[in-house]
Design a protein around this motif. Structure first.
Motif, PDB file in Angstrom:
ATOM      1  N   LYS A   9       0.847  -1.185   0.000  1.00 21.77           N
ATOM      2  CA  LYS A   9       0.000   0.000   0.000  1.00 21.77           C
ATOM      3  C   LYS A   9       0.888   1.243   0.000  1.00 21.77           C
ATOM      4  O   LYS A   9       1.749   1.414   0.870  1.00 21.77           O
ATOM      5  N   TYR A  11       0.931   5.512  -0.044  1.00 20.70           N
ATOM      6  CA  TYR A  11       0.153   6.722   0.189  1.00 20.70           C
ATOM      7  C   TYR A  11       0.745   7.861  -0.621  1.00 20.70           C
ATOM      8  O   TYR A  11       1.687   7.685  -1.377  1.00 20.70           O
ATOM      9  N   ALA A  17       3.242   2.410   3.014  1.00 21.80           N
ATOM     10  CA  ALA A  17       2.634   2.053   4.301  1.00 21.80           C
ATOM     11  C   ALA A  17       2.800   0.566   4.579  1.00 21.80           C
ATOM     12  O   ALA A  17       3.078   0.163   5.711  1.00 21.80           O
ATOM     13  N   GLY A  40       2.476   0.413  10.319  1.00 25.41           N
ATOM     14  CA  GLY A  40       1.563  -0.191   9.354  1.00 25.41           C
ATOM     15  C   GLY A  40       0.382  -0.918   9.973  1.00 25.41           C
ATOM     16  O   GLY A  40      -0.452  -1.473   9.251  1.00 25.41           O
ATOM     17  N   SER A  42      -2.408   0.144  11.595  1.00 26.30           N
ATOM     18  CA  SER A  42      -3.727   0.676  11.251  1.00 26.30           C
ATOM     19  C   SER A  42      -4.060   0.441   9.778  1.00 26.30           C
ATOM     20  O   SER A  42      -5.224   0.234   9.425  1.00 26.30           O
ATOM     21  N   THR A  43      -3.044   0.447   8.932  1.00 23.59           N
ATOM     22  CA  THR A  43      -3.283   0.170   7.512  1.00 23.59           C
ATOM     23  C   THR A  43      -3.755  -1.268   7.328  1.00 23.59           C
ATOM     24  O   THR A  43      -4.676  -1.527   6.550  1.00 23.59           O
ATOM     25  N   LYS A  46      -7.395  -1.353   8.311  1.00 27.72           N
ATOM     26  CA  LYS A  46      -8.243  -0.768   7.262  1.00 27.72           C
ATOM     27  C   LYS A  46      -8.413  -1.708   6.075  1.00 27.72           C
ATOM     28  O   LYS A  46      -9.478  -1.772   5.463  1.00 27.72           O
ATOM     29  N   GLU A  52      -9.910   0.371   2.937  1.00 26.84           N
ATOM     30  CA  GLU A  52      -8.955   0.761   1.906  1.00 26.84           C
ATOM     31  C   GLU A  52      -8.541  -0.479   1.121  1.00 26.84           C
ATOM     32  O   GLU A  52      -8.646  -1.606   1.630  1.00 26.84           O
ATOM     33  N   GLY A 213       6.437  -0.919   7.553  1.00 29.93           N
ATOM     34  CA  GLY A 213       5.528  -1.524   6.587  1.00 29.93           C
ATOM     35  C   GLY A 213       5.824  -2.963   6.224  1.00 29.93           C
ATOM     36  O   GLY A 213       5.197  -3.514   5.320  1.00 29.93           O
TER      37      GLY A 213
END
Length: 227
Positions: A9, A11, A17, A40, A42-43, A46, A52, A213
């Motif tokens: 991912k 950004y 991320a 990473g 919270s990513t 999501k 996301e 990440g």
């Protein structure tokens, strides 16, 4: 149950991320996702709830390929997941009962089930006597227990807790962790994103460690070790 395959991912301005993240979580596991702020965690959360999408890689959740879900398929998919956030996200103008009932109403459950299930789940989190109170009348620990009840009431396959103790004092922190452990013992998979070394080391469960990440450690009966 949950599979990340080479998930990347990016950004804005190309900041990475997540970088080729891969792991599998089996039904009934209790897994802690740990790492510094910005690692990473919270990513990953999501991505799990399809808030996301990755730029590369695939995510599977049971029979669902999360990365290919259409917007119309998301409500049904999300019924399999209960999410607990650090900031509670309660509806301030609704009572405790109404906050938990709302999750069932959104899922289209009949009123008979709502009247039956909500007191049961509030009893489990120790808040049956607060069902007519509003969030402003509750302590931080009580608010988080309402959020846990709301996450549990649809009997999801997976509970995802994103820094659920970040705003709590030590006593309420351990009350929340005990509840998550109990939920796991009742059969739900639990994914806990946390930066609390003490919680992770006390749990003694599987730990996936993220840094910049990337997954740098994935250990059963792991400990919170960041180099």
């Amino acid at each position: 149950m949950i599979t990340f395959q080479n998930v990347t991912k990016l950004y804005n301005h190309g900041m990475t991320a997540l970088d080729k993240v891969s792991f599998k979580i089996q039904p009934g596991e209790f897994v802690s996702l740990v790492g510094r702020s910005g690692a990473g965690k919270s990513t990953v959360v999501k991505m799990l709830i399809a808030e996301e999408k990755p730029d590369k890689g695939q995510i599977f959740f049971g029979a669902y390929e999360v990365t290919k879900l259409k917007p119309s398929e998301l409500p049904e998919f999300r019924r399999h997941i209960g999410v607990i956030f650090q900031d509670f996200r309660l509806l301030l103008k609704k009572t405790v009962f109404e906050n938990v009932a709302f999750a069932l109403e959104v899922a289209g459950r009949p009123q008979k089930e709502i009247i039956e299930f909500v007191p049961q789940v509030l009893d489990m989190v120790g808040l049956k006597d607060k069902m007519n109170n509003f969030p402003a009348e509750l302590s931080g620990g009580e608010k988080q227990r309402v959020a846990i009840a709301r996450a549990m009431v649809n009997r999801p396959d997976v509970i995802i807790a994103d820094e659920p103790t970040g705003n709590l004092d030590p006593f309420n922190t351990w009350e929340v962790i005990k509840l998550l452990t109990k939920i796991n013992e009742l059969g739900s998979t639990v994914v806990l994103a946390t930066h609390s070394k003490e919680i992770v080391n006390t749990l003694g469960q599987r730990v996936i460690t993220l840094e910049n990440g990337q997954v740098i450690k994935d250990e059963a009966n792991g400990r919170f070790i960041i180099g």
